[in-house]
Structures are given as C-alpha cells and as structure tokens.
Design an enzyme around this catalytic site. Structure first.
Site, PDB file in Angstrom:
ATOM      1  N   ASP A 207       0.831  -1.198   0.000  1.00 56.40           N
ATOM      2  CA  ASP A 207       0.000   0.000   0.000  1.00 56.40           C
ATOM      3  C   ASP A 207       0.871   1.254   0.000  1.00 56.40           C
ATOM      4  O   ASP A 207       1.865   1.337   0.719  1.00 56.40           O
ATOM      5  CB  ASP A 207      -0.885  -0.028   1.253  1.00 56.40           C
ATOM      6  CG  ASP A 207      -1.882   1.115   1.296  1.00 56.40           C
ATOM      7  OD1 ASP A 207      -2.721   1.200   0.387  1.00 56.40           O
ATOM      8  OD2 ASP A 207      -1.819   1.917   2.251  1.00 56.40           O
ATOM      9  N   GLU A 265      14.833 -15.109  -0.020  1.00 59.24           N
ATOM     10  CA  GLU A 265      15.207 -16.048   1.037  1.00 59.24           C
ATOM     11  C   GLU A 265      14.062 -17.018   1.335  1.00 59.24           C
ATOM     12  O   GLU A 265      14.293 -18.188   1.662  1.00 59.24           O
ATOM     13  CB  GLU A 265      15.575 -15.282   2.319  1.00 59.24           C
ATOM     14  CG  GLU A 265      16.883 -14.497   2.220  1.00 59.24           C
ATOM     15  CD  GLU A 265      17.055 -13.539   3.389  1.00 59.24           C
ATOM     16  OE1 GLU A 265      16.188 -13.552   4.311  1.00 59.24           O
ATOM     17  OE2 GLU A 265      18.015 -12.755   3.385  1.00 59.24           O
TER      18      GLU A 265
END
Length: 528
Positions: A207, A265
């Site tokens: 956002d 990751e």
C-alpha cells in the site's frame, strides 16, 4: 505449470489476481461484515471463475477508521474478521484449490492506536519513541503546521498534539506516517514480512509504496497560481505535474531492494506488487527493476478514457516502460478506491457492454490482470445514502468517497443480504433492492450473463496466456477501433458507434454480438 525458478515464467507473470475487499466478500457469522472464514467458504467460486490468485485487503488488528488500512498490530487478525488460525486455514484451503494468496501490507503509516504511536504521545518531544513517526514543531507561535501539505483525504496533513508538536498524516488523522529514516521502522517491517511468509502467504500488495520516504527537509509543496498543488492531491484522479516532496523519493527504492532479498530467502515463488501512483509510466517502472519489486499497478489503463486511440497509447507506453526491467506489466480496471468501471463507462446497458469489452481487451494483453470482486457480476457503483457512508475521505470532505464500490456482493436469493451472510439484515453498507438478478446464483448457467462471460474469458485466456509471447503489435486505431496482435491472437475493440468487419481468423470469444462477421459497437473479440 511454469517453472518458478525462471523469472520469465514466475507464476505471477501472466496471472489473473482477484481482489477481495474483506469486509464485503462473505460473512460467516451474521454480523453483516465479511470475515476470513466467510472467504474460505467461498474460495471455490474463485477456483471455478478461473483466477490464479487472490489479494486480501488488510485484516489485521485495527480500530477500522479506514477499514483496516489503519493497522494497530501487523502480526494478528482483527477479531472482527476472525483469528490468526482462520488466516492459516484460508491460506491452506486456497493452496488446495491451486490459488496463490497475496496479503496487503501497509508500511506508510500505522493506526494511532498502534503501541508505537501511543508510546510516542506519552514520551514527548525529542524522544526515541517520537522519532519513529514524523513529529515536528510548528512554523511559528501562531499555531501554523510545519508545512503546507494536504491530506489525500482532504484538509491539512498535520495534526497538533497537546504538547504543541504536530505529526504528519498523508491520509486520515488516525493514520500517522512512519519516519522511514529511522532504522527501527525498517527492521519492524522486515520482521512483519518474515512473519507472514512463514505462515505461507505467496506475496504482498504494498500500500502507498511510493510514499514511505518524504523529502528530508519537509519543505512546502509548490502551489500553482490557481491555488492548487502542483500535482493532483488525490490518488483517485489523474495527477497533474509534479512538485511532490511527499511522494516517490529516491530512498524508497533501497527499501524494496532489501525486501527483494527477504522474498528470495523465502523462496523463488514469493512476490510483491506495488501500489505506486507515480507521475509517469517511467517512474512507475523504477519500482520493478530486477532487484526491487516484482510488479507495480498500472493505473494508466484504469484512467484511460473510452477511446481506441487512448487505449492504444496506454498499451504502447506501458509495454515500452516495462521492457527494460524484464518485469511483467499489470492491468487493472477497478479496485476498492475507484468508481466501478461499468459506471465510469456510462452505466446501464452501454456501460456494461463497454466494461466487458475493456475487460476482455485487458485480459488479452501480456502480463497480469487484477480483477476486483463483483466485477464478474457486472456490478455498478452504488449511490450510498449519506447516513451509511463510512469512508474517511467522505467524513473529511463531504464528497461521496469510495463506499459505493465497497458494497457487499450478492451471492444468492431475492433480497438483501443476498446470501452474503446467514443473517437477514442488511450488511454494513446496505445493498440495493434490485440486485437479485446480479447474484452469483442467478447468473450461473446463464450464457448471456456477465459471470459466465468472465468464466469463458478466463478459460480461453489460459489457452494462450503463457504461449502468445510478450510482444504486442498495434495494427491500428482508425474509426475508433483498436486492433492489435499478440502472437497468434488478434484482438479487436470497437469503441465506435457502428459495427465493423472482423479480420479473418477463428473467433475464439466476443464480449457481445457478432452478426454477419461484424463486431457490434462497444464490443471486443479475440480471433486466432
């Protein structure tokens, strides 16, 4: 299935994502407000519709002043929507159905009920607690705020606290902006990312992705002679040019480089998409460089007028801006912040015809398409009575705001709440009394319905989405007819007022009438 280890075939590259406005999708407990168990129960609808992923608006702990975009705890579910275990169940069920899950992340600001902000108010000026937000002294002793910035929701972007200092809120006064120059803020959000990744979410919608950093001096915004800011103040309209010390600062890209590492990751199939209302398509594309975010919303398509020439320009400009990044473009026509596109295109029969044609044209383009709940039913913007409006932008400005696109969607039955929940009362925003024919139940099996059109379009799209390539050739826009080719697919969009002859080819699908080889006005067709 695409190889998730190859960036050119990552699952989101040609996906269709369905946005769920959590309060308004499905209610499981009869309180008139949508919730996570309600969504989980309705996930088969999305699987049958043919989308690839869902995006959930914020469901975190929140006082709900901006319906969840004012977050008090980023690592928990608001009791209004369920429990943390309900979020886990939703993700698990979505994955069983082959659907990816994207959750909203709100990093520009928190709720004023977040523990950090409450600590900042208690600690006072100059404290480490206040340094997490943008607290400043006024410009003089006459009670003037630190600068002239305006809130996106109307009125000043500063609120004064009891000790005389002011805090910045680019949105509502209950949504104080973080100071991203404070490393504690970055560390907190990195932990939030890991928290939800470990719970199995597939991606994040970021956002206000362009708003995290403000120009360090917090200088005044340059105001034009007509008294308006040198850029549009609202996100919901096309922005003018550009003195924007509060938006799109270069430091923000360092944040997303770090987030890129965290996503990698967690696995090669995790992604993030930016809500970045930037001034140009070029600045939009900066957010999707190879070491930053994976996608950014392309609002140029949403803002385009009903015109073959304009649509053609948006396609050309968007693809050109995205090409150097090797990312995939995105396309969107409606969301929870804008007027539904049936209404934008004129409403009624013509508005629906144009909406279906624009959607079909969008779905044929390379990249991802983002759909907003209820558009598969052909819903229009609702004129919500003032006493039921809850949008903070309405409460601050008196303008109608965004409530009209957030009315809970109809599922079944002949009267409100149309299967939205087990109760018999109207939901949190009342539904129109003439929506019986708009429900999922009423439209299912009707070959002329908008729902079956969407199902057909998404089914046919799957046949070429991954194989038609990323190149688009604009054949022409003459006579207000847009024609383009993508691999073996030819797309014709008739924005004019007379039927047009279709080119040679197998007609795969049309959004409306095709008679005698001619495509009706306000209609699109796919040919192979």
């Amino acid at each position: 299935m695409a190889d998730v280890n190859d960036p050119s075939t990552a699952w989101w590259r040609n996906s269709v994502v369905y946005q769920i406005y959590v309060r308004s999708f499905a209610d499981s407990d009869g309180d008139g407000i949508g919730d996570l168990p309600g969504i989980t129960a309705r996930l088969p609808h999305l699987a049958e519709l043919g989308v690839d992923a869902l995006w959930l608006t914020p469901f975190y702990t929140s006082p709900q002043h901006d319906h969840g975009y004012d977050v008090a705890d980023y690592r928990d579910v608001d009791p209004l929507f369920g429990r943390l275990s309900d979020a886990d169940d939703l993700v698990a069920r979505a994955h069983e159905l082959g659907l990816k899950v994207i959750v909203d992340l709100v990093p520009n600001h928190s709720s004023d009920e977040h523990e950090w902000f409450k600590a900042a108010l208690a600690a006072g000026p100059g404290s480490p607690e206040r340094a997490r937000y943008l607290f400043r002294d006024g410009t003089d002793k006459d009670g003037n705020p630190p600068n002239n910035w305006k809130s996106v929701f109307g009125g000043p972007a500063w609120t004064q606290v009891e000790d005389g200092q002011w805090y910045l809120h680019l949105f509502d006064s209950t949504q104080p902006d973080f100071d991203w120059r404070n490393p504690e803020v970055a560390e907190m959000f990195e932990d939030v990312l890991r928290f939800w990744l470990e719970r199995g979410v597939d991606g994040f919608r970021v956002d206000v992705a362009h708003g995290l950093y403000k120009e360090a001096s917090l200088r005044d915004q340059v105001i034009e002679e007509d008294g308006e800011p040198a850029s549009g103040a609202a996100e919901m309209v096309e922005r003018k040019v550009t003195d924007e010390p509060m938006w799109d600062q270069p430091e923000v890209h360092d944040v997303y480089r770090r987030w890129h590492e965290i996503l990698d990751e967690a696995g090669p199939d995790r992604m993030a998409v930016a809500e970045a209302w930037t001034s140009t398509v070029e600045s939009m594309a900066a957010y999707i460089r190879p070491d930053e975010l994976d996608q950014t919303f392309n609002f140029a398509w949403l803002l385009a007028e009903w015109s073959a020439e304009t649509f053609g320009e948006v396609i050309t400009d968007t693809l050109a801006s995205v090409a150097p990044t090797d990312a995939s473009p995105t396309w969107v026509l409606s969301n929870h912040d804008v007027t539904r596109h049936v209404t934008r295109y004129g409403g009624g029969v013509q508005g629906l015809a144009r909406a279906r044609a624009a959607t079909m044209t969008m779905l044929a383009l390379p990249g991802s398409s983002y759909l907003y709940q209820g558009e598969e039913l052909g819903l229009e913007q609702v004129d919500v009575a003032p006493e039921f409006r809850q949008d903070p932008s309405y409460l601050r400005t008196g303008e109608p705001g965004r409530d009209g696109c957030r009315v809970p969607i109809p599922w079944s039955g002949t009267e409100a709440p149309y299967g939205f929940g087990p109760g018999t009362d109207q939901p949190w925003i009342p539904q129109p009394t003439d929506w019986a024919a708009m429900s999922v139940e009423a439209q299912t099996g009707d070959p002329t319905s908008t729902l079956e059109f969407y199902r057909d379009a998404l089914r046919v799209r799957r046949e070429f989405a991954w194989t038609a390539g990323d190149a688009v050739e604009i054949v022409g826009t003459h006579d207000d007819v847009l024609t383009f080719r993508r691999g073996p697919i030819t797309v014709v969009l008739n924005c004019g007022d007379a039927p047009v002859e279709l080119p040679d080819g197998e007609l795969l699908l049309a959004s409306g009438p095709v008679e005698g080889g001619k495509l009706a006005p306000d209609t699109a067709a796919w040919l192979r």
